[in-house]
Design a protein around this motif. Sequence first.
Motif, PDB file in Angstrom:
ATOM      1  N   ALA A  54      31.231  33.131  46.357  1.00 15.79           N
ATOM      2  CA  ALA A  54      29.845  33.414  47.636  1.00 15.79           C
ATOM      3  C   ALA A  54      28.631  32.582  46.497  1.00 15.79           C
ATOM      4  CB  ALA A  54      29.288  34.613  47.813  1.00 15.79           C
ATOM      5  N   LYS A  55      27.792  31.737  48.239  1.00 12.47           N
ATOM      6  CA  LYS A  55      26.326  31.745  47.694  1.00 12.47           C
ATOM      7  C   LYS A  55      25.719  31.294  47.922  1.00 12.47           C
ATOM      8  CE  LYS A  55      29.109  26.764  47.091  1.00 12.47           C
ATOM      9  NZ  LYS A  55      30.461  27.653  46.992  1.00 12.47           N
ATOM     10  N   PRO A  56      24.510  31.688  47.417  1.00 12.11           N
ATOM     11  CA  PRO A  56      24.123  30.059  47.143  1.00 12.11           C
ATOM     12  C   PRO A  56      23.909  30.355  45.306  1.00 12.11           C
ATOM     13  CG  PRO A  56      21.670  31.707  46.840  1.00 12.11           C
ATOM     14  CD  PRO A  56      23.504  32.188  48.132  1.00 12.11           C
ATOM     15  N   LEU A  57      24.641  29.036  44.495  1.00 15.18           N
ATOM     16  CA  LEU A  57      24.845  29.668  43.332  1.00 15.18           C
ATOM     17  C   LEU A  57      23.379  28.821  42.345  1.00 15.18           C
ATOM     18  CD1 LEU A  57      28.460  27.882  43.236  1.00 15.18           C
ATOM     19  CD2 LEU A  57      27.910  30.339  43.360  1.00 15.18           C
ATOM     20  N   GLY A  58      22.861  29.256  41.025  1.00 15.26           N
ATOM     21  CA  GLY A  58      21.932  28.995  40.899  1.00 15.26           C
ATOM     22  C   GLY A  58      20.883  29.828  39.799  1.00 15.26           C
ATOM     23  N   LYS A  59      20.265  29.386  38.922  1.00 10.03           N
ATOM     24  CA  LYS A  59      19.259  30.427  37.825  1.00 10.03           C
ATOM     25  C   LYS A  59      18.400  31.514  39.357  1.00 10.03           C
ATOM     26  CE  LYS A  59      19.608  27.898  34.285  1.00 10.03           C
ATOM     27  NZ  LYS A  59      20.983  28.629  33.500  1.00 10.03           N
ATOM     28  N   MET A 143      23.008  32.778  31.058  1.00 10.68           N
ATOM     29  CA  MET A 143      23.741  31.207  32.089  1.00 10.68           C
ATOM     30  C   MET A 143      25.012  32.454  32.252  1.00 10.68           C
ATOM     31  SD  MET A 143      25.440  27.755  30.397  1.00 10.68           S
ATOM     32  CE  MET A 143      23.653  26.999  30.403  1.00 10.68           C
ATOM     33  N   ILE A 144      25.135  32.132  33.327  1.00  9.81           N
ATOM     34  CA  ILE A 144      26.872  32.722  34.126  1.00  9.81           C
ATOM     35  C   ILE A 144      27.782  31.678  34.027  1.00  9.81           C
ATOM     36  CG2 ILE A 144      27.685  33.769  36.256  1.00  9.81           C
ATOM     37  CD1 ILE A 144      25.497  35.371  34.342  1.00  9.81           C
ATOM     38  N   PRO A 145      28.705  31.567  33.520  1.00 10.66           N
ATOM     39  CA  PRO A 145      30.600  31.177  34.447  1.00 10.66           C
ATOM     40  C   PRO A 145      30.038  30.578  36.080  1.00 10.66           C
ATOM     41  CG  PRO A 145      31.104  32.757  32.919  1.00 10.66           C
ATOM     42  CD  PRO A 145      29.707  32.731  33.001  1.00 10.66           C
ATOM     43  N   LEU A 146      30.344  28.926  35.923  1.00 14.06           N
ATOM     44  CA  LEU A 146      30.727  28.502  37.577  1.00 14.06           C
ATOM     45  C   LEU A 146      29.376  28.799  37.901  1.00 14.06           C
ATOM     46  CD1 LEU A 146      33.338  30.221  38.100  1.00 14.06           C
ATOM     47  CD2 LEU A 146      33.622  28.128  37.679  1.00 14.06           C
ATOM     48  N   ASN A 147      28.196  29.570  37.676  1.00 18.49           N
ATOM     49  CA  ASN A 147      26.540  28.916  37.949  1.00 18.49           C
ATOM     50  C   ASN A 147      26.682  30.243  39.152  1.00 18.49           C
ATOM     51  OD1 ASN A 147      24.098  27.640  37.969  1.00 18.49           O
ATOM     52  ND2 ASN A 147      24.638  26.637  39.332  1.00 18.49           N
ATOM     53  N   ALA A 148      27.049  31.040  39.186  1.00 23.86           N
ATOM     54  CA  ALA A 148      27.314  32.083  39.433  1.00 23.86           C
ATOM     55  C   ALA A 148      26.013  32.720  39.341  1.00 23.86           C
ATOM     56  CB  ALA A 148      27.862  33.248  39.848  1.00 23.86           C
ATOM     57  N   PRO A 149      25.393  33.731  40.244  1.00 21.73           N
ATOM     58  CA  PRO A 149      24.121  34.453  39.924  1.00 21.73           C
ATOM     59  C   PRO A 149      23.916  35.050  39.400  1.00 21.73           C
ATOM     60  CG  PRO A 149      24.445  34.354  42.649  1.00 21.73           C
ATOM     61  CD  PRO A 149      25.404  33.792  41.477  1.00 21.73           C
ATOM     62  N   VAL A 150      25.090  36.448  39.519  1.00 26.62           N
ATOM     63  CA  VAL A 150      24.791  37.399  38.688  1.00 26.62           C
ATOM     64  C   VAL A 150      26.790  37.688  38.310  1.00 26.62           C
ATOM     65  CG1 VAL A 150      24.818  39.922  39.443  1.00 26.62           C
ATOM     66  CG2 VAL A 150      23.751  38.044  40.437  1.00 26.62           C
ATOM     67  N   ASN A 151      26.830  38.016  36.858  1.00 29.38           N
ATOM     68  CA  ASN A 151      28.444  38.680  37.277  1.00 29.38           C
ATOM     69  C   ASN A 151      28.298  39.720  35.951  1.00 29.38           C
ATOM     70  OD1 ASN A 151      30.567  38.837  35.222  1.00 29.38           O
ATOM     71  ND2 ASN A 151      30.744  37.401  35.065  1.00 29.38           N
ATOM     72  N   CYS A 152      29.114  41.310  36.578  1.00 26.20           N
ATOM     73  CA  CYS A 152      28.989  42.619  36.466  1.00 26.20           C
ATOM     74  C   CYS A 152      30.178  43.061  35.822  1.00 26.20           C
ATOM     75  CB  CYS A 152      28.266  43.075  37.478  1.00 26.20           C
ATOM     76  SG  CYS A 152      27.145  43.099  37.868  1.00 26.20           S
ATOM     77  N   GLU A 153      30.402  43.936  34.505  1.00 28.02           N
ATOM     78  CA  GLU A 153      31.567  44.510  34.629  1.00 28.02           C
ATOM     79  C   GLU A 153      30.731  45.693  34.675  1.00 28.02           C
ATOM     80  OE1 GLU A 153      31.609  44.885  29.422  1.00 28.02           O
ATOM     81  OE2 GLU A 153      32.418  43.301  30.346  1.00 28.02           O
ATOM     82  N   ALA A 154      31.599  46.992  34.704  1.00 25.71           N
ATOM     83  CA  ALA A 154      31.710  47.772  34.823  1.00 25.71           C
ATOM     84  C   ALA A 154      32.762  48.873  34.093  1.00 25.71           C
ATOM     85  CB  ALA A 154      31.709  48.702  36.979  1.00 25.71           C
ATOM     86  N   GLU A 155      32.456  50.260  34.197  1.00 22.05           N
ATOM     87  CA  GLU A 155      33.795  51.480  33.625  1.00 22.05           C
ATOM     88  C   GLU A 155      33.404  52.657  34.806  1.00 22.05           C
ATOM     89  OE1 GLU A 155      33.923  54.196  29.697  1.00 22.05           O
ATOM     90  OE2 GLU A 155      33.025  52.236  29.423  1.00 22.05           O
ATOM     91  N   VAL A 156      34.643  53.073  35.090  1.00 26.61           N
ATOM     92  CA  VAL A 156      34.684  54.146  36.394  1.00 26.61           C
ATOM     93  C   VAL A 156      35.504  54.952  35.598  1.00 26.61           C
ATOM     94  CG1 VAL A 156      33.985  53.043  37.687  1.00 26.61           C
ATOM     95  CG2 VAL A 156      36.179  53.100  37.874  1.00 26.61           C
ATOM     96  N   GLU A 157      34.911  56.291  35.829  1.00 28.02           N
ATOM     97  CA  GLU A 157      36.377  57.706  35.752  1.00 28.02           C
ATOM     98  C   GLU A 157      37.096  58.261  36.653  1.00 28.02           C
ATOM     99  OE1 GLU A 157      35.248  62.255  33.800  1.00 28.02           O
ATOM    100  OE2 GLU A 157      34.887  61.786  35.822  1.00 28.02           O
ATOM    101  N   ILE A 158      38.043  58.607  36.504  1.00 28.10           N
ATOM    102  CA  ILE A 158      38.742  58.368  37.959  1.00 28.10           C
ATOM    103  C   ILE A 158      39.803  59.216  37.884  1.00 28.10           C
ATOM    104  CG2 ILE A 158      39.476  55.574  38.279  1.00 28.10           C
ATOM    105  CD1 ILE A 158      41.914  55.759  37.294  1.00 28.10           C
ATOM    106  N   ASP A 159      40.431  60.087  39.102  1.00 29.04           N
ATOM    107  CA  ASP A 159      41.437  61.117  39.411  1.00 29.04           C
ATOM    108  C   ASP A 159      42.891  60.615  38.193  1.00 29.04           C
ATOM    109  OD1 ASP A 159      42.849  60.386  41.177  1.00 29.04           O
ATOM    110  OD2 ASP A 159      42.223  61.095  42.043  1.00 29.04           O
ATOM    111  N   GLY A 160      43.318  61.735  38.080  1.00 30.08           N
ATOM    112  CA  GLY A 160      44.724  61.515  37.697  1.00 30.08           C
ATOM    113  C   GLY A 160      45.577  61.154  38.958  1.00 30.08           C
ATOM    114  N   GLY A 161      45.144  61.110  39.622  1.00 28.20           N
ATOM    115  CA  GLY A 161      45.986  60.570  40.731  1.00 28.20           C
ATOM    116  C   GLY A 161      47.274  60.386  40.611  1.00 28.20           C
TER     117      GLY A 161
END
Length: 161
Positions: A54-59, A143-161
């Motif tokens: 997604a654009k725009p890219l940058g700081k 500094m973020i790879p590919l000059n993306a404005p945001v990079n997130c990681e996360a952890e979630v709990e899930i049901d046993g499925g």
Amino acid sequence: MARIEARLAQMGLLLPKPLQTPPNVRLPFAWVRVRGRRAFISGHIPLEPDGGIAKPLGKVGAEITPEQGYQAAGLVALAHLASLKRELGDLDRVTAWLRVFAMVNVAPEFNEMPRVTNGYSDLILELYGQEAGTHARSSIGMMIPLNAPVNCEAEVEIDGG
């Protein structure tokens, strides 16, 4: 239709296709790793519905306004949801959002990273509600790879499925 997907449709939001990896970029990891009742979501950047970056890219604070950063963080949340959907088959299997680690591409003097990351948190809370959507969070500038404005990681709990 599942509850979370119905809510996304009501909001007019689309889950993006997987990242269209740029040429010569190798990504030898899983986007989502399920272990027991937890799913660990790798760092994602904002994506267009077709999987393009997604654009725009940058700081944020230079080329990008905090409001554009906020919108980009919401797109990262959608990318996370898309990866969870592909891995779990049903977004309603997420029973709790546990942790979000946000990295914001910032100009040297910009220090409002939490304001940007609220774009991610606000969307998750709107979709999942306070009980399941409330999460621990860190939001740092770097500094973020590919000059993306945001990079997130996360952890979630899930049901046993």
